[in-house]
Design a protein around this motif. Structure first.
Motif, PDB file in Angstrom:
ATOM      1  N   THR A 242       0.545  -1.144  -0.101  1.00 36.53           N
ATOM      2  CA  THR A 242      -0.035   0.272  -0.119  1.00 36.53           C
ATOM      3  C   THR A 242       0.722   1.608  -0.210  1.00 36.53           C
ATOM      4  O   THR A 242       1.975   0.913   0.448  1.00 36.53           O
ATOM      5  CB  THR A 242      -0.813   0.126   1.348  1.00 36.53           C
ATOM      6  N   PRO A 243      -0.081   2.297  -0.753  1.00 35.61           N
ATOM      7  CA  PRO A 243       1.122   3.891  -0.229  1.00 35.61           C
ATOM      8  C   PRO A 243       1.556   4.155   0.918  1.00 35.61           C
ATOM      9  O   PRO A 243       2.764   4.289   0.949  1.00 35.61           O
ATOM     10  CB  PRO A 243       0.230   4.244  -0.692  1.00 35.61           C
ATOM     11  N   ALA A 244       0.732   4.203   2.074  1.00 37.28           N
ATOM     12  CA  ALA A 244       0.878   3.672   2.993  1.00 37.28           C
ATOM     13  C   ALA A 244       2.145   3.123   4.172  1.00 37.28           C
ATOM     14  O   ALA A 244       3.738   3.458   4.482  1.00 37.28           O
ATOM     15  CB  ALA A 244       0.114   3.759   5.002  1.00 37.28           C
ATOM     16  N   ASP A 245       2.521   1.681   3.066  1.00 35.32           N
ATOM     17  CA  ASP A 245       3.222   0.710   3.807  1.00 35.32           C
ATOM     18  C   ASP A 245       4.426   1.116   3.065  1.00 35.32           C
ATOM     19  O   ASP A 245       5.682   1.083   3.427  1.00 35.32           O
ATOM     20  CB  ASP A 245       3.098  -0.220   3.687  1.00 35.32           C
ATOM     21  N   LEU A 246       4.821   1.864   1.750  1.00 33.25           N
ATOM     22  CA  LEU A 246       5.720   2.367   1.124  1.00 33.25           C
ATOM     23  C   LEU A 246       6.152   3.567   1.743  1.00 33.25           C
ATOM     24  O   LEU A 246       7.584   3.823   1.579  1.00 33.25           O
ATOM     25  CB  LEU A 246       5.778   2.671  -0.281  1.00 33.25           C
ATOM     26  N   ARG A 247       5.624   4.208   2.423  1.00 32.06           N
ATOM     27  CA  ARG A 247       6.108   5.241   2.932  1.00 32.06           C
ATOM     28  C   ARG A 247       6.300   5.445   4.503  1.00 32.06           C
ATOM     29  O   ARG A 247       7.885   5.715   4.574  1.00 32.06           O
ATOM     30  CB  ARG A 247       5.120   6.351   2.636  1.00 32.06           C
ATOM     31  N   GLU A 248       6.163   4.259   5.019  1.00 31.86           N
ATOM     32  CA  GLU A 248       6.894   4.270   6.115  1.00 31.86           C
ATOM     33  C   GLU A 248       7.983   3.290   5.643  1.00 31.86           C
ATOM     34  O   GLU A 248       8.757   3.740   7.009  1.00 31.86           O
ATOM     35  CB  GLU A 248       5.537   3.135   7.234  1.00 31.86           C
ATOM     36  N   GLN A 249       7.998   2.668   5.334  1.00 29.50           N
ATOM     37  CA  GLN A 249       9.269   2.250   4.821  1.00 29.50           C
ATOM     38  C   GLN A 249      10.438   3.092   4.174  1.00 29.50           C
ATOM     39  O   GLN A 249      11.329   3.179   4.913  1.00 29.50           O
ATOM     40  CB  GLN A 249       9.237   0.859   4.090  1.00 29.50           C
ATOM     41  N   MET A 250       9.693   3.993   3.256  1.00 29.88           N
ATOM     42  CA  MET A 250      10.904   4.946   2.821  1.00 29.88           C
ATOM     43  C   MET A 250      11.161   5.770   4.337  1.00 29.88           C
ATOM     44  O   MET A 250      12.161   5.768   4.318  1.00 29.88           O
ATOM     45  CB  MET A 250       9.834   6.102   1.980  1.00 29.88           C
ATOM     46  N   GLU A 251      10.347   6.401   4.878  1.00 30.45           N
ATOM     47  CA  GLU A 251      11.476   6.934   5.831  1.00 30.45           C
ATOM     48  C   GLU A 251      12.245   6.528   6.983  1.00 30.45           C
ATOM     49  O   GLU A 251      12.726   6.908   7.065  1.00 30.45           O
ATOM     50  CB  GLU A 251      10.247   7.182   6.822  1.00 30.45           C
ATOM     51  N   ARG A 252      11.925   4.489   7.006  1.00 33.23           N
ATOM     52  CA  ARG A 252      12.646   4.077   8.082  1.00 33.23           C
ATOM     53  C   ARG A 252      14.434   3.567   6.768  1.00 33.23           C
ATOM     54  O   ARG A 252      15.188   3.348   7.177  1.00 33.23           O
ATOM     55  CB  ARG A 252      12.363   2.543   7.785  1.00 33.23           C
ATOM     56  N   MET A 253      14.167   4.506   5.537  1.00 35.34           N
ATOM     57  CA  MET A 253      15.679   3.778   4.404  1.00 35.34           C
ATOM     58  C   MET A 253      16.497   5.368   4.149  1.00 35.34           C
ATOM     59  O   MET A 253      16.747   5.554   3.870  1.00 35.34           O
ATOM     60  CB  MET A 253      15.009   4.072   3.518  1.00 35.34           C
ATOM     61  N   LYS A 254      16.243   6.185   4.777  1.00 33.44           N
ATOM     62  CA  LYS A 254      16.725   7.831   4.901  1.00 33.44           C
ATOM     63  C   LYS A 254      18.544   7.232   4.934  1.00 33.44           C
ATOM     64  O   LYS A 254      18.587   7.157   5.717  1.00 33.44           O
ATOM     65  CB  LYS A 254      16.257   8.963   5.766  1.00 33.44           C
ATOM     66  N   PRO A 255      19.488   8.127   4.195  1.00 33.28           N
ATOM     67  CA  PRO A 255      18.842   9.462   3.115  1.00 33.28           C
ATOM     68  C   PRO A 255      18.510   7.761   1.864  1.00 33.28           C
ATOM     69  O   PRO A 255      19.288   6.745   2.127  1.00 33.28           O
ATOM     70  CB  PRO A 255      19.519  10.222   2.566  1.00 33.28           C
TER      71      PRO A 255
ATOM     72  N   CYS B 136      17.500   8.260  -2.731  1.00 39.89           N
ATOM     73  CA  CYS B 136      17.588   8.747  -4.062  1.00 39.89           C
ATOM     74  C   CYS B 136      16.233   8.796  -4.117  1.00 39.89           C
ATOM     75  O   CYS B 136      15.207   8.283  -3.858  1.00 39.89           O
ATOM     76  CB  CYS B 136      18.145   8.272  -4.677  1.00 39.89           C
ATOM     77  N   ARG B 137      15.913  10.574  -5.053  1.00 39.71           N
ATOM     78  CA  ARG B 137      14.597  10.261  -4.980  1.00 39.71           C
ATOM     79  C   ARG B 137      13.542  10.409  -4.304  1.00 39.71           C
ATOM     80  O   ARG B 137      12.139  10.901  -4.315  1.00 39.71           O
ATOM     81  CB  ARG B 137      13.502   9.461  -6.384  1.00 39.71           C
ATOM     82  N   ALA B 138      13.425  10.641  -2.623  1.00 35.06           N
ATOM     83  CA  ALA B 138      12.712  10.626  -2.173  1.00 35.06           C
ATOM     84  C   ALA B 138      11.570  11.616  -2.118  1.00 35.06           C
ATOM     85  O   ALA B 138      10.047  11.178  -1.911  1.00 35.06           O
ATOM     86  CB  ALA B 138      12.916  10.557  -0.311  1.00 35.06           C
ATOM     87  N   PRO B 139      12.035  13.076  -2.053  1.00 34.41           N
ATOM     88  CA  PRO B 139      10.735  13.789  -1.911  1.00 34.41           C
ATOM     89  C   PRO B 139      10.089  13.614  -3.399  1.00 34.41           C
ATOM     90  O   PRO B 139       9.006  13.811  -3.218  1.00 34.41           O
ATOM     91  CB  PRO B 139      11.406  15.290  -2.986  1.00 34.41           C
ATOM     92  N   GLN B 140      10.407  12.981  -4.592  1.00 39.51           N
ATOM     93  CA  GLN B 140       9.772  12.712  -5.525  1.00 39.51           C
ATOM     94  C   GLN B 140       8.212  11.732  -5.573  1.00 39.51           C
ATOM     95  O   GLN B 140       7.740  12.041  -5.629  1.00 39.51           O
ATOM     96  CB  GLN B 140      10.148  12.425  -6.896  1.00 39.51           C
ATOM     97  N   PHE B 141       9.279  10.273  -4.652  1.00 39.49           N
ATOM     98  CA  PHE B 141       8.276   9.636  -4.303  1.00 39.49           C
ATOM     99  C   PHE B 141       7.420   9.540  -3.079  1.00 39.49           C
ATOM    100  O   PHE B 141       5.624   9.445  -3.555  1.00 39.49           O
ATOM    101  CB  PHE B 141       9.653   8.767  -3.687  1.00 39.49           C
ATOM    102  N   ARG B 142       7.496  10.881  -2.379  1.00 35.61           N
ATOM    103  CA  ARG B 142       6.164  11.173  -1.413  1.00 35.61           C
ATOM    104  C   ARG B 142       5.102  12.133  -2.385  1.00 35.61           C
ATOM    105  O   ARG B 142       4.370  11.801  -2.198  1.00 35.61           O
ATOM    106  CB  ARG B 142       7.265  11.615  -0.714  1.00 35.61           C
ATOM    107  N   VAL B 143       5.293  12.722  -3.415  1.00 34.71           N
ATOM    108  CA  VAL B 143       4.506  13.327  -3.466  1.00 34.71           C
ATOM    109  C   VAL B 143       3.498  12.078  -4.929  1.00 34.71           C
ATOM    110  O   VAL B 143       2.464  12.835  -4.810  1.00 34.71           O
ATOM    111  CB  VAL B 143       4.830  14.669  -5.077  1.00 34.71           C
ATOM    112  N   LEU B 144       4.479  11.309  -4.859  1.00 31.73           N
ATOM    113  CA  LEU B 144       3.623  10.291  -6.489  1.00 31.73           C
ATOM    114  C   LEU B 144       2.927   9.350  -5.038  1.00 31.73           C
ATOM    115  O   LEU B 144       2.109   8.902  -5.432  1.00 31.73           O
ATOM    116  CB  LEU B 144       4.470   9.125  -6.526  1.00 31.73           C
ATOM    117  N   LEU B 145       3.554   9.104  -3.524  1.00 33.15           N
ATOM    118  CA  LEU B 145       2.446   8.398  -3.117  1.00 33.15           C
ATOM    119  C   LEU B 145       1.594   9.210  -2.349  1.00 33.15           C
ATOM    120  O   LEU B 145       0.188   8.574  -1.965  1.00 33.15           O
ATOM    121  CB  LEU B 145       3.222   7.960  -1.501  1.00 33.15           C
TER     122      LEU B 145
END
Length: 307
Positions: A167-180, A182-191
């Motif tokens: 789900t978008p929520a699960d992708l967003r949660e995982q993304m926050e645990r993977m800082k930094p 690449c493309r994180a700002p674009q991924f947030r808009v896409l999600l």
């Protein structure tokens, strides 16, 4: 020739017939016993550290086992390979991707792509498979982050959501645990777009087209019943001032196959009514020629909604 201990055979069976020499050593299988099996043609050497208890070609899953066993912990299957095993369709890549610790120095193996990372691979393990493999979310995000084409990266994240692998929520949660990342700002808009109902990159492109050309945003994934009584979902809909409904269906590349094309034609007929206009466009048109598509939609009455 001494028999191979039953626990070793059970271990190999659980690893699709492949076993690392270190595992054999831990089970007190001597090097001479291994050599005897290889010489007799019962076993086959697959790499400098992995043998198989069978001969012949490896399946794709066996090649994945070969990769993780050759590299050793904490190596796991990742990339498009992991996503395909999780069930992702239409995104096949020939090479098997193995995520390995950044400090590993591995010899090349045919058909295996080593992807080195300092990420905590032990935290990415999927609990759904015996094969050491990354969960959907980290596998998809790493693929999308390092994919040369931004368009492909968007399409991949859309696909794992659309095919209900995550789900978008699960992708967003995982993304926050993977800082930094690449493309994180674009991924947030896409999600955010996905959370708003977009099921594909084409639908995101439709939203962009509407904003760029002053068109109202559509209702997306509208549930409709066709004449046969079957529930369908339309890509984009607008309510026109005269009471009619304008429907835009976006065809991706797979729609060009004859079977899908005929299914879509039948689907369109079943949804068409005197008060419902259905037009079709391609994902390429929405991406590369939004001005033409916007003009066509205006000509069908959509422009009357814009002051």
């Amino acid at each position: 020739m001494p028999p191979i201990p039953e626990p070793v055979l059970k271990l190999a069976n659980g690893q699709r017939g492949l076993v690392a020499r270190r595992q054999l050593g831990a089970a007190r299988v001597t090097k001479s016993s291994v050599l005897a099996q290889l010489t007799a043609g019962r076993w086959m050497e697959r790499s400098s550290v992995v043998v198989s208890t069978f001969t012949g070609e490896l399946t794709r899953e066996q090649r994945a086992w070969l990769g993780v066993l050759h590299a050793g912990p904490p190596a796991i299957v990742g990339g498009y390979t992991a996503l395909e095993i999780h069930g992702l369709k239409n995104w096949h890549r020939d090479d098997v991707t193995i995520l390995v610790d950044d400090e590993e120095h591995l010899d090349p193996l045919d058909g295996i792509d080593w992807f080195r990372t300092r990420r905590p691979l032990d935290l990415w393990h999927s609990k759904k498979h015996e094969l050491p493999m990354a969960r959907v979310e980290p596998a998809a995000l790493v693929c999308a982050a390092y994919e040369p084409s931004w368009r492909t990266a968007q399409g991949l994240l859309a696909a794992v959501v659309q095919q209900r692998l995550t789900t978008p929520a699960d992708l967003r949660e995982q993304m926050e645990r993977m800082k930094p990342l690449c493309r994180a700002p674009q991924f947030r808009v896409l999600l955010t777009d996905f959370e708003g109902g977009a099921q594909s990159v084409a639908e995101v492109d439709v939203k962009r087209m509407c904003l760029d050309y002053g068109l109202p945003l559509p209702n997306r994934q509208k549930r409709r019943k066709d004449r046969a009584g079957k529930w369908r979902y339309t890509d984009c809909e607008w309510d026109l001032p005269d009471g009619r409904v304008l429907v835009l269906e976006i065809d991706g590349a797979f729609h060009m196959e004859v079977e899908h094309w005929e299914d879509d034609i039948q689907r369109q007929r079943g949804l068409t009514t005197p008060g419902r206009i259905i037009v079709r466009g391609t994902a390429r048109e929405v991406r590369d020629e939004p001005f033409q598509l916007a003009a066509d939609l205006r000509a069908l009455g959509l422009g009357a909604l814009c002051a």
